[in-house]
Write a protein that holds these residues in place. Structure first.
Motif, PDB file in Angstrom:
ATOM      1  N   GLU A 305      26.962  41.146  40.392  1.00 52.51           N
ATOM      2  CA  GLU A 305      25.851  41.787  39.510  1.00 52.51           C
ATOM      3  C   GLU A 305      25.685  43.218  40.131  1.00 52.51           C
ATOM      4  OE1 GLU A 305      22.505  39.379  38.725  1.00 52.51           O
ATOM      5  OE2 GLU A 305      23.759  37.540  38.561  1.00 52.51           O
ATOM      6  N   ILE A 306      25.933  44.035  39.387  1.00 54.07           N
ATOM      7  CA  ILE A 306      25.738  45.605  39.585  1.00 54.07           C
ATOM      8  C   ILE A 306      24.983  46.040  38.472  1.00 54.07           C
ATOM      9  CG2 ILE A 306      26.639  47.699  40.121  1.00 54.07           C
ATOM     10  CD1 ILE A 306      29.377  46.166  41.252  1.00 54.07           C
ATOM     11  N   SER A 307      23.934  46.850  39.227  1.00 58.40           N
ATOM     12  CA  SER A 307      23.011  47.751  38.052  1.00 58.40           C
ATOM     13  C   SER A 307      22.499  48.929  38.879  1.00 58.40           C
ATOM     14  CB  SER A 307      21.930  46.755  37.802  1.00 58.40           C
ATOM     15  OG  SER A 307      21.395  46.156  38.736  1.00 58.40           O
ATOM     16  N   ASN A 308      22.079  49.804  37.797  1.00 59.48           N
ATOM     17  CA  ASN A 308      21.484  51.101  38.366  1.00 59.48           C
ATOM     18  C   ASN A 308      22.363  51.556  39.432  1.00 59.48           C
ATOM     19  OD1 ASN A 308      19.475  50.608  36.448  1.00 59.48           O
ATOM     20  ND2 ASN A 308      18.535  49.142  37.933  1.00 59.48           N
ATOM     21  N   ALA A 309      23.530  51.839  39.178  1.00 59.10           N
ATOM     22  CA  ALA A 309      24.405  52.370  40.526  1.00 59.10           C
ATOM     23  C   ALA A 309      25.347  53.416  40.158  1.00 59.10           C
ATOM     24  CB  ALA A 309      25.079  50.877  41.103  1.00 59.10           C
ATOM     25  N   ASN A 310      25.690  53.917  41.053  1.00 58.93           N
ATOM     26  CA  ASN A 310      26.642  54.974  40.839  1.00 58.93           C
ATOM     27  C   ASN A 310      27.663  54.904  42.186  1.00 58.93           C
ATOM     28  OD1 ASN A 310      28.197  57.589  40.447  1.00 58.93           O
ATOM     29  ND2 ASN A 310      26.672  58.735  41.425  1.00 58.93           N
ATOM     30  N   LEU A 311      28.857  54.205  41.810  1.00 61.36           N
ATOM     31  CA  LEU A 311      29.739  53.857  43.066  1.00 61.36           C
ATOM     32  C   LEU A 311      30.981  54.672  43.273  1.00 61.36           C
ATOM     33  CD1 LEU A 311      29.091  49.773  43.079  1.00 61.36           C
ATOM     34  CD2 LEU A 311      28.091  51.598  44.473  1.00 61.36           C
ATOM     35  N   ASP A 312      31.475  54.892  44.317  1.00 66.25           N
ATOM     36  CA  ASP A 312      32.804  55.498  44.416  1.00 66.25           C
ATOM     37  C   ASP A 312      33.099  54.978  45.774  1.00 66.25           C
ATOM     38  OD1 ASP A 312      34.960  57.083  44.564  1.00 66.25           O
ATOM     39  OD2 ASP A 312      33.777  58.980  44.414  1.00 66.25           O
ATOM     40  N   GLY A 317      32.071  42.216  48.008  1.00 68.13           N
ATOM     41  CA  GLY A 317      32.515  40.818  47.799  1.00 68.13           C
ATOM     42  C   GLY A 317      32.099  39.975  46.962  1.00 68.13           C
ATOM     43  N   ASN A 318      32.418  38.688  46.730  1.00 67.87           N
ATOM     44  CA  ASN A 318      32.253  37.615  45.682  1.00 67.87           C
ATOM     45  C   ASN A 318      30.681  37.437  45.579  1.00 67.87           C
ATOM     46  OD1 ASN A 318      34.953  36.806  44.900  1.00 67.87           O
ATOM     47  ND2 ASN A 318      35.113  36.810  47.171  1.00 67.87           N
ATOM     48  N   HIS A 319      30.282  37.066  44.527  1.00 70.70           N
ATOM     49  CA  HIS A 319      28.962  36.536  44.362  1.00 70.70           C
ATOM     50  C   HIS A 319      27.666  37.832  44.965  1.00 70.70           C
ATOM     51  CE1 HIS A 319      30.119  32.723  43.191  1.00 70.70           C
ATOM     52  NE2 HIS A 319      31.073  32.874  44.160  1.00 70.70           N
ATOM     53  N   ALA A 320      28.086  39.076  45.057  1.00 74.05           N
ATOM     54  CA  ALA A 320      27.062  39.850  45.584  1.00 74.05           C
ATOM     55  C   ALA A 320      26.152  40.486  44.442  1.00 74.05           C
ATOM     56  CB  ALA A 320      27.913  40.905  46.487  1.00 74.05           C
ATOM     57  N   LYS A 321      24.914  40.745  44.898  1.00 77.88           N
ATOM     58  CA  LYS A 321      24.034  41.567  43.828  1.00 77.88           C
ATOM     59  C   LYS A 321      23.797  42.946  44.271  1.00 77.88           C
ATOM     60  CE  LYS A 321      21.963  37.187  41.847  1.00 77.88           C
ATOM     61  NZ  LYS A 321      20.703  36.535  41.721  1.00 77.88           N
ATOM     62  N   TYR A 322      24.169  44.024  43.537  1.00 80.77           N
ATOM     63  CA  TYR A 322      23.782  45.320  44.028  1.00 80.77           C
ATOM     64  C   TYR A 322      22.988  46.067  43.090  1.00 80.77           C
ATOM     65  CZ  TYR A 322      24.559  50.015  45.677  1.00 80.77           C
ATOM     66  OH  TYR A 322      24.395  51.318  46.095  1.00 80.77           O
ATOM     67  N   ASN A 323      22.024  46.898  43.665  1.00 86.70           N
ATOM     68  CA  ASN A 323      21.048  47.398  42.473  1.00 86.70           C
ATOM     69  C   ASN A 323      20.756  48.704  43.382  1.00 86.70           C
ATOM     70  OD1 ASN A 323      19.226  48.601  41.020  1.00 86.70           O
ATOM     71  ND2 ASN A 323      18.205  46.838  40.407  1.00 86.70           N
TER      72      ASN A 323
END
Length: 338
Positions: A305-312, A317-323
Protein backbone atom coordinates in the motif's frame (compact mmCIF):
# COMPACT_ATOMS: atom_id res chain seq x y z
CA UNK A 1 20.58 -30.96 -20.54
CA UNK A 2 20.51 -30.16 -16.83
CA UNK A 3 20.77 -26.84 -15.00
CA UNK A 4 22.39 -26.58 -11.57
CA UNK A 5 21.60 -23.39 -9.62
CA UNK A 6 23.60 -22.74 -6.44
CA UNK A 7 21.64 -20.19 -4.39
CA UNK A 8 22.79 -20.93 -0.85
CA UNK A 9 23.90 -17.40 0.04
CA UNK A 10 21.91 -15.42 2.61
CA UNK A 11 21.64 -12.32 0.41
CA UNK A 12 23.03 -10.04 3.12
CA UNK A 13 23.75 -7.20 0.67
CA UNK A 14 20.06 -6.96 -0.22
CA UNK A 15 18.71 -6.88 3.32
CA UNK A 16 16.08 -6.20 4.59
CA UNK A 17 14.38 -7.65 1.51
CA UNK A 18 16.07 -11.04 1.92
CA UNK A 19 15.10 -11.48 5.55
CA UNK A 20 11.80 -13.05 4.56
CA UNK A 21 12.32 -13.92 0.89
CA UNK A 22 15.37 -15.69 -0.60
CA UNK A 23 17.08 -13.26 -2.98
CA UNK A 24 16.67 -15.50 -6.06
CA UNK A 25 12.90 -15.46 -5.49
CA UNK A 26 12.73 -11.66 -5.48
CA UNK A 27 10.45 -10.61 -8.32
CA UNK A 28 11.94 -8.72 -11.27
CA UNK A 29 9.29 -7.53 -13.74
CA UNK A 30 6.86 -9.99 -12.22
CA UNK A 31 9.05 -13.11 -12.24
CA UNK A 32 11.54 -14.44 -9.67
CA UNK A 33 15.18 -13.68 -10.50
CA UNK A 34 15.98 -17.40 -10.68
CA UNK A 35 13.09 -18.07 -13.07
CA UNK A 36 14.30 -15.42 -15.49
CA UNK A 37 17.82 -16.86 -15.18
CA UNK A 38 16.87 -20.42 -16.14
CA UNK A 39 14.53 -19.22 -18.89
CA UNK A 40 17.36 -17.25 -20.50
CA UNK A 41 19.75 -20.21 -20.19
CA UNK A 42 17.33 -22.45 -22.07
CA UNK A 43 17.25 -19.88 -24.91
CA UNK A 44 21.03 -20.06 -25.24
CA UNK A 45 21.47 -23.84 -24.96
CA UNK A 46 18.61 -24.50 -27.40
CA UNK A 47 18.13 -27.99 -25.97
CA UNK A 48 15.44 -29.57 -23.85
CA UNK A 49 16.17 -29.15 -20.14
CA UNK A 50 15.35 -32.40 -18.36
CA UNK A 51 16.23 -31.52 -14.77
CA UNK A 52 16.92 -28.37 -12.74
CA UNK A 53 18.61 -28.62 -9.33
CA UNK A 54 18.56 -25.75 -6.84
CA UNK A 55 21.06 -25.68 -3.96
CA UNK A 56 19.82 -23.67 -0.99
CA UNK A 57 21.51 -22.86 2.30
CA UNK A 58 20.45 -23.77 5.85
CA UNK A 59 19.13 -20.23 6.38
CA UNK A 60 16.81 -20.73 3.41
CA UNK A 61 15.34 -23.79 5.11
CA UNK A 62 13.91 -21.40 7.69
CA UNK A 63 11.67 -19.90 5.03
CA UNK A 64 8.28 -21.38 4.44
CA UNK A 65 7.87 -24.71 2.65
CA UNK A 66 6.46 -22.48 -0.06
CA UNK A 67 10.08 -21.70 -1.10
CA UNK A 68 10.77 -25.28 -2.13
CA UNK A 69 7.40 -25.54 -3.83
CA UNK A 70 8.09 -22.36 -5.82
CA UNK A 71 11.44 -23.68 -7.02
CA UNK A 72 9.91 -26.96 -8.12
CA UNK A 73 7.18 -25.05 -9.99
CA UNK A 74 9.82 -22.97 -11.80
CA UNK A 75 11.47 -26.16 -13.04
CA UNK A 76 8.15 -27.67 -14.05
CA UNK A 77 7.21 -24.50 -15.96
CA UNK A 78 10.11 -25.33 -18.29
CA UNK A 79 9.09 -28.96 -18.61
CA UNK A 80 11.88 -30.12 -16.31
CA UNK A 81 11.99 -32.17 -13.12
CA UNK A 82 12.95 -30.03 -10.13
CA UNK A 83 15.26 -30.92 -7.22
CA UNK A 84 16.17 -28.95 -4.11
CA UNK A 85 19.38 -29.73 -2.20
CA UNK A 86 20.74 -28.10 0.97
CA UNK A 87 24.30 -26.91 1.52
CA UNK A 88 24.44 -27.24 5.30
CA UNK A 89 27.73 -25.33 5.67
CA UNK A 90 29.04 -22.49 3.50
CA UNK A 91 32.21 -24.12 2.19
CA UNK A 92 32.56 -22.48 -1.20
CA UNK A 93 31.33 -22.70 -4.76
CA UNK A 94 32.72 -26.17 -5.51
CA UNK A 95 31.15 -27.59 -2.35
CA UNK A 96 27.80 -25.99 -3.17
CA UNK A 97 27.67 -27.47 -6.67
CA UNK A 98 28.71 -30.87 -5.35
CA UNK A 99 25.63 -30.91 -3.11
CA UNK A 100 23.74 -31.74 -6.33
CA UNK A 101 26.07 -34.66 -7.12
CA UNK A 102 23.14 -37.07 -7.47
CA UNK A 103 22.11 -35.31 -10.69
CA UNK A 104 25.54 -34.21 -11.96
CA UNK A 105 25.93 -36.23 -15.14
CA UNK A 106 25.64 -35.58 -18.84
CA UNK A 107 25.62 -32.06 -20.32
CA UNK A 108 24.83 -29.42 -17.71
CA UNK A 109 24.89 -25.68 -17.04
CA UNK A 110 25.91 -24.33 -13.64
CA UNK A 111 24.50 -20.86 -12.96
CA UNK A 112 24.84 -18.85 -9.76
CA UNK A 113 21.55 -17.13 -8.99
CA UNK A 114 22.59 -13.54 -8.30
CA UNK A 115 22.98 -12.39 -11.87
CA UNK A 116 20.92 -12.07 -15.03
CA UNK A 117 22.11 -11.80 -18.60
CA UNK A 118 21.10 -11.32 -22.21
CA UNK A 119 23.00 -13.10 -24.97
CA UNK A 120 22.67 -13.91 -28.65
CA UNK A 121 25.47 -16.47 -28.95
CA UNK A 122 24.78 -20.15 -29.63
CA UNK A 123 26.36 -22.53 -27.14
CA UNK A 124 29.10 -24.76 -28.60
CA UNK A 125 28.01 -28.09 -27.16
CA UNK A 126 30.95 -29.88 -28.82
CA UNK A 127 33.45 -28.12 -26.55
CA UNK A 128 34.35 -29.70 -23.21
CA UNK A 129 32.94 -26.62 -21.54
CA UNK A 130 32.01 -22.97 -21.93
CA UNK A 131 32.28 -20.05 -19.54
CA UNK A 132 29.93 -17.10 -19.88
CA UNK A 133 31.95 -13.85 -19.93
CA UNK A 134 31.32 -10.12 -20.35
CA UNK A 135 33.76 -7.43 -21.41
CA UNK A 136 34.13 -4.96 -18.51
CA UNK A 137 35.88 -1.63 -18.00
CA UNK A 138 37.56 -2.56 -14.69
CA UNK A 139 38.51 -6.26 -14.64
CA UNK A 140 40.40 -5.91 -11.33
CA UNK A 141 37.15 -6.54 -9.43
CA UNK A 142 36.38 -9.85 -11.16
CA UNK A 143 37.65 -13.28 -12.05
CA UNK A 144 38.71 -13.12 -15.70
CA UNK A 145 39.78 -15.45 -18.50
CA UNK A 146 42.64 -15.25 -21.01
CA UNK A 147 42.15 -16.54 -24.55
CA UNK A 148 44.34 -17.93 -27.32
CA UNK A 149 42.82 -18.89 -30.66
CA UNK A 150 39.36 -18.83 -29.10
CA UNK A 151 40.27 -21.23 -26.28
CA UNK A 152 40.52 -20.26 -22.60
CA UNK A 153 44.12 -20.60 -21.45
CA UNK A 154 44.05 -19.06 -17.97
CA UNK A 155 41.74 -18.15 -15.12
CA UNK A 156 42.89 -15.08 -13.17
CA UNK A 157 41.17 -13.94 -9.97
CA UNK A 158 40.89 -10.14 -9.55
CA UNK A 159 44.08 -9.21 -11.45
CA UNK A 160 45.94 -6.22 -10.02
CA UNK A 161 47.53 -5.57 -13.41
CA UNK A 162 45.62 -5.77 -16.71
CA UNK A 163 45.68 -9.19 -18.34
CA UNK A 164 42.23 -9.31 -19.99
CA UNK A 165 38.87 -7.56 -19.75
CA UNK A 166 36.68 -10.69 -20.07
CA UNK A 167 35.00 -11.15 -16.69
CA UNK A 168 33.44 -14.45 -15.61
CA UNK A 169 29.75 -13.81 -14.86
CA UNK A 170 29.07 -17.03 -12.95
CA UNK A 171 27.50 -19.28 -15.59
CA UNK A 172 29.27 -22.37 -16.93
CA UNK A 173 28.55 -25.21 -19.38
CA UNK A 174 30.06 -28.69 -18.96
CA UNK A 175 29.73 -31.37 -21.61
CA UNK A 176 30.30 -34.10 -18.98
CA UNK A 177 28.72 -33.35 -15.61
CA UNK A 178 30.11 -36.58 -14.15
CA UNK A 179 33.65 -35.40 -14.89
CA UNK A 180 32.91 -32.11 -13.14
CA UNK A 181 31.53 -33.96 -10.12
CA UNK A 182 34.64 -36.14 -9.92
CA UNK A 183 36.85 -33.03 -9.86
CA UNK A 184 34.71 -31.38 -7.19
CA UNK A 185 34.85 -34.53 -5.07
CA UNK A 186 38.62 -34.67 -5.52
CA UNK A 187 38.95 -31.19 -4.01
CA UNK A 188 36.77 -32.13 -1.05
CA UNK A 189 38.35 -35.53 -0.42
CA UNK A 190 41.84 -34.02 -0.47
CA UNK A 191 40.88 -30.88 1.45
CA UNK A 192 42.13 -28.62 -1.36
CA UNK A 193 40.89 -25.20 -0.27
CA UNK A 194 41.52 -21.56 -1.09
CA UNK A 195 40.76 -18.95 1.58
CA UNK A 196 39.05 -21.63 3.64
CA UNK A 197 36.65 -22.75 0.91
CA UNK A 198 36.45 -25.25 -1.95
CA UNK A 199 36.57 -23.22 -5.17
CA UNK A 200 35.10 -24.06 -8.58
CA UNK A 201 38.05 -22.31 -10.25
CA UNK A 202 40.40 -24.96 -8.80
CA UNK A 203 38.31 -27.69 -10.42
CA UNK A 204 38.30 -25.77 -13.72
CA UNK A 205 42.07 -25.42 -13.59
CA UNK A 206 42.51 -29.15 -12.95
CA UNK A 207 40.23 -29.99 -15.88
CA UNK A 208 42.14 -27.61 -18.14
CA UNK A 209 45.47 -29.15 -17.10
CA UNK A 210 44.08 -32.54 -18.12
CA UNK A 211 43.57 -31.27 -21.65
CA UNK A 212 39.92 -30.27 -21.53
CA UNK A 213 39.14 -27.25 -23.70
CA UNK A 214 36.89 -24.43 -22.53
CA UNK A 215 35.53 -21.72 -24.82
CA UNK A 216 34.00 -18.35 -23.93
CA UNK A 217 30.34 -17.51 -24.31
CA UNK A 218 30.19 -13.73 -24.63
CA UNK A 219 27.01 -12.13 -23.28
CA UNK A 220 25.63 -8.76 -24.36
CA UNK A 221 24.24 -7.70 -20.99
CA UNK A 222 25.25 -8.72 -17.47
CA UNK A 223 22.90 -7.49 -14.77
CA UNK A 224 23.59 -7.61 -11.04
CA UNK A 225 20.99 -8.37 -8.37
CA UNK A 226 23.27 -8.00 -5.36
CA UNK A 227 22.41 -4.65 -3.80
CA UNK A 228 19.36 -2.41 -3.89
CA UNK A 229 20.44 0.12 -6.53
CA UNK A 230 21.80 -2.45 -9.04
CA UNK A 231 18.67 -4.57 -8.53
CA UNK A 232 16.40 -1.62 -9.30
CA UNK A 233 18.54 -0.88 -12.36
CA UNK A 234 18.27 -4.52 -13.44
CA UNK A 235 14.49 -4.28 -13.13
CA UNK A 236 14.58 -1.31 -15.53
CA UNK A 237 16.64 -3.24 -18.08
CA UNK A 238 14.51 -6.38 -17.86
CA UNK A 239 11.33 -4.34 -18.32
CA UNK A 240 12.85 -2.87 -21.47
CA UNK A 241 13.72 -6.30 -22.87
CA UNK A 242 10.35 -7.79 -21.94
CA UNK A 243 8.44 -4.87 -23.46
CA UNK A 244 10.44 -5.16 -26.68
CA UNK A 245 9.81 -8.91 -26.82
CA UNK A 246 6.07 -8.41 -26.47
CA UNK A 247 5.79 -10.01 -23.01
CA UNK A 248 2.45 -9.24 -21.38
CA UNK A 249 3.35 -6.99 -18.48
CA UNK A 250 0.11 -5.30 -17.40
CA UNK A 251 -2.65 -7.50 -16.01
CA UNK A 252 -6.18 -7.14 -17.37
CA UNK A 253 -7.50 -6.88 -13.80
CA UNK A 254 -5.67 -3.59 -13.06
CA UNK A 255 -8.08 -0.86 -11.90
CA UNK A 256 -7.34 2.71 -13.00
CA UNK A 257 -9.10 5.65 -11.33
CA UNK A 258 -7.74 8.93 -12.66
CA UNK A 259 -4.41 7.14 -13.10
CA UNK A 260 -1.79 6.81 -15.83
CA UNK A 261 0.69 4.05 -16.59
CA UNK A 262 3.81 5.08 -18.51
CA UNK A 263 5.34 1.98 -20.09
CA UNK A 264 7.42 -0.05 -19.79
CA UNK A 265 5.94 -1.26 -16.51
CA UNK A 266 4.93 -4.53 -14.92
CA UNK A 267 1.60 -4.21 -13.09
CA UNK A 268 0.36 -7.40 -11.41
CA UNK A 269 -3.10 -8.85 -10.92
CA UNK A 270 -5.70 -6.93 -8.89
CA UNK A 271 -3.64 -3.75 -8.55
CA UNK A 272 -5.60 -0.53 -7.92
CA UNK A 273 -4.19 2.84 -9.01
CA UNK A 274 -6.01 5.99 -7.83
CA UNK A 275 -4.90 9.52 -8.68
CA UNK A 276 -1.53 8.13 -9.60
CA UNK A 277 1.15 8.19 -12.26
CA UNK A 278 3.16 4.97 -12.45
CA UNK A 279 6.17 4.59 -14.71
CA UNK A 280 8.27 4.36 -16.60
CA UNK A 281 10.37 1.42 -15.38
CA UNK A 282 8.20 0.33 -12.47
CA UNK A 283 7.36 -3.21 -11.35
CA UNK A 284 4.35 -3.33 -9.03
CA UNK A 285 3.29 -6.69 -7.60
CA UNK A 286 -0.19 -8.16 -7.36
CA UNK A 287 -2.84 -7.03 -4.86
CA UNK A 288 -1.20 -3.64 -4.34
CA UNK A 289 -2.86 -0.23 -4.00
CA UNK A 290 -1.30 3.08 -5.02
CA UNK A 291 -3.13 6.32 -4.24
CA UNK A 292 -2.14 9.97 -4.65
CA UNK A 293 1.33 9.01 -5.77
CA UNK A 294 3.91 9.27 -8.52
CA UNK A 295 6.28 6.33 -8.95
CA UNK A 296 9.06 5.79 -11.47
CA UNK A 297 12.20 3.64 -11.78
CA UNK A 298 11.17 1.44 -8.86
CA UNK A 299 10.80 -2.22 -7.87
CA UNK A 300 7.81 -2.97 -5.62
CA UNK A 301 6.76 -6.45 -4.52
CA UNK A 302 3.28 -7.87 -3.69
CA UNK A 303 0.47 -6.69 -1.39
CA UNK A 304 1.87 -3.19 -0.94
CA UNK A 305 0.00 0.00 0.00
CA UNK A 306 1.51 3.30 -1.14
CA UNK A 307 -0.05 6.71 -0.63
CA UNK A 308 0.94 10.39 -0.76
CA UNK A 309 4.29 9.46 -2.21
CA UNK A 310 6.76 10.59 -4.83
CA UNK A 311 9.07 7.64 -5.40
CA UNK A 312 12.10 7.31 -7.65
CA UNK A 313 14.72 4.53 -7.42
CA UNK A 314 12.74 2.81 -4.67
CA UNK A 315 12.63 -0.85 -3.68
CA UNK A 316 9.77 -1.91 -1.43
CA UNK A 317 9.11 -5.40 -0.09
CA UNK A 318 5.99 -7.51 0.28
CA UNK A 319 3.12 -6.40 2.57
CA UNK A 320 4.74 -2.98 3.17
CA UNK A 321 2.76 0.19 3.80
CA UNK A 322 4.32 3.49 2.77
CA UNK A 323 2.91 6.96 3.22
CA UNK A 324 5.31 9.83 2.86
CA UNK A 325 7.36 12.16 0.75
CA UNK A 326 10.69 10.31 0.62
CA UNK A 327 12.07 9.84 -2.93
CA UNK A 328 14.66 7.05 -2.59
CA UNK A 329 13.89 4.29 -0.13
CA UNK A 330 14.66 0.62 0.53
CA UNK A 331 12.24 -0.90 3.01
CA UNK A 332 11.65 -4.58 3.66
CA UNK A 333 8.70 -6.91 4.06
CA UNK A 334 5.96 -5.98 6.57
CA UNK A 335 7.54 -2.56 7.16
CA UNK A 336 5.22 0.40 7.74
CA UNK A 337 6.05 4.07 7.18
CA UNK A 338 2.84 5.98 7.77
Amino acid sequence: MKIIVPMAGVGSRLRPHTLTTPKPLTLIAGKPIVQRLVEDITKVVKEDVEEIAFIIGPATKGFKEETKENLIKIAESLGAKGHVFVQETALGTAHAINCAKDVLDGPCVVAFADTLFKAEFTLDTEADGAIWVKQVEDPSAFGVVKLKDGIITDFVEKPKEFVTDLAIIGIYYFKDGAKLQAELQHLIDNNIMDRGEFQLTDALENMKQQGMKFVPGKVDEWMDCGKKDPTVDTNTKILGFAHKDGEKLIADSVVLENATIIEPCFIGENVVLKNAIVGPNVSLGENSVVENATIKNSLIQKNVEISNANLDNAMIGNHAKYNGNFTSVSIGDYTELI
